[in-house]
Design a protein around this motif. Structure first.
Motif, PDB file in Angstrom:
ATOM      1  N   GLY A   1      10.478  54.687 -70.138  1.00 54.60           N
ATOM      2  CA  GLY A   1      10.770  54.378 -71.530  1.00 54.60           C
ATOM      3  C   GLY A   1       9.623  54.651 -72.457  1.00 54.60           C
TER       4      GLY A   1
ATOM      5  N   GLU B   1       7.582  57.547 -72.223  1.00 53.13           N
ATOM      6  CA  GLU B   1       7.190  58.954 -72.269  1.00 53.13           C
ATOM      7  C   GLU B   1       8.355  59.801 -72.746  1.00 53.13           C
ATOM      8  OE1 GLU B   1       4.312  58.498 -68.315  1.00 53.13           O
ATOM      9  OE2 GLU B   1       5.914  59.969 -68.375  1.00 53.13           O
ATOM     10  N   MET B   2       8.031  60.808 -73.523  1.00 54.56           N
ATOM     11  CA  MET B   2       9.065  61.677 -74.039  1.00 54.56           C
ATOM     12  C   MET B   2       9.434  62.773 -73.042  1.00 54.56           C
ATOM     13  SD  MET B   2       9.658  60.260 -76.860  1.00 54.56           S
ATOM     14  CE  MET B   2      10.527  61.359 -77.954  1.00 54.56           C
ATOM     15  N   ASN B   3       8.562  63.022 -72.066  1.00 55.54           N
ATOM     16  CA  ASN B   3       8.861  64.060 -71.080  1.00 55.54           C
ATOM     17  C   ASN B   3       9.743  63.453 -70.006  1.00 55.54           C
ATOM     18  OD1 ASN B   3       6.832  62.381 -70.248  1.00 55.54           O
ATOM     19  ND2 ASN B   3       5.664  63.969 -69.207  1.00 55.54           N
ATOM     20  N   THR B   4      10.995  63.370 -70.312  1.00 47.51           N
ATOM     21  CA  THR B   4      11.934  62.528 -69.585  1.00 47.51           C
ATOM     22  C   THR B   4      12.341  63.087 -68.234  1.00 47.51           C
ATOM     23  OG1 THR B   4      13.680  63.613 -70.858  1.00 47.51           O
ATOM     24  CG2 THR B   4      12.905  61.471 -71.633  1.00 47.51           C
TER      25      THR B   4
END
Lengths: 113, 114
Positions: free
Chosen positions: B96, B98-101
């Motif tokens: 939740g 980090e944008m690098n999912t």
């Protein structure tokens, strides 16, 4: 909105031959790109990912992929496949502003002896 | 280490019956949670995702619903199943923060509606 296209639904190849699985994406913003592998009746496992930096990404099991921004592609390659590489491969994309992970329709790699 | 549990592994349900599939994540807090469906010969279709308790985003209008009653619990439900609901359902989580999912998947539930 993002989308992912995997043009090849199935790719048959002989053992020890090279293989390329194609993936093209569409997005109006910068993206993160992924390749996942799924063995029969199992969940997905990450092979590799592109976040930023070098456009050539190396993953597990000898796979690699190259990010090409101008062609909006992220093709997966392996120089020599094994029987055990037989599985379904999914390309996926997410963008820098969303937590959504969008998958392509998958490519079934069938490695023959 | 983080683990994700999804159950049951297989399920056969009659048309018109209710459905409840459960997914729980261990070893992390405030995960993003996802439900995907994989129909035969098709890719993974994102059904729902959640970035927090009680926050559910629906991607495809249908007779399914999702709920997140606890931080690490994600439930997929239906009041009345249709034949077209058959498929392989996968739960997944990602960080939740980090944008690098990168997503981590459960082993899936194979649902057959008869």
């Amino acid at each position: 909105a993002q989308s992912v296209t995997q043009l090849d639904s199935q790719v048959p190849v002989f053992e020890e031959a090279p293989v390329e699985l194609r993936c093209n994406y569409s997005s109006s913003v910068s993206v993160y790109l992924f390749w996942y592998v799924q063995y029969p009746n199992q969940g997905l496992q990450l092979l590799l990912k592109y976040l930023s930096g070098s456009t050539l990404v190396k993953g597990i099991n000898g796979f690699e992929a190259e990010f090409n921004k101008s062609q909006t592609s992220f093709h997966l390659r392996k120089p020599s496949v094994h029987i055990s590489d037989t599985a379904e491969y999914f390309c996926a994309v997410s963008d820098h502003s969303s937590y959504k992970l969008i998958f392509g329709s998958g490519t079934r790699l069938l490695v023959r002896p | 280490s983080q683990t994700i549990h999804q159950w049951p592994a297989t399920l056969v349900q009659p048309v018109g019956s209710p459905l409840s599939l459960e997914c729980t994540v261990e070893g992390t807090s405030n995960p993003n949670l996802y439900w995907y469906r994989q129909a035969a010969g098709r890719g993974l279709q994102l059904l729902f995702y959640s970035v927090g308790i009680g926050q559910i985003s629906s991607e495809v209008p249908q007779n399914l619903s999702a709920s997140r009653p606890q931080d690490r619990q994600f439930i997929l439900s239906s009041k009345k199943l249709l034949l077209s609901d058959s498929g392989f359902y996968l739960c997944a989580w990602s960080s939740g923060t980090e944008m690098n999912t990168e997503a981590f998947f459960g082993q899936g539930t194979r649902l057959t509606v008869v």
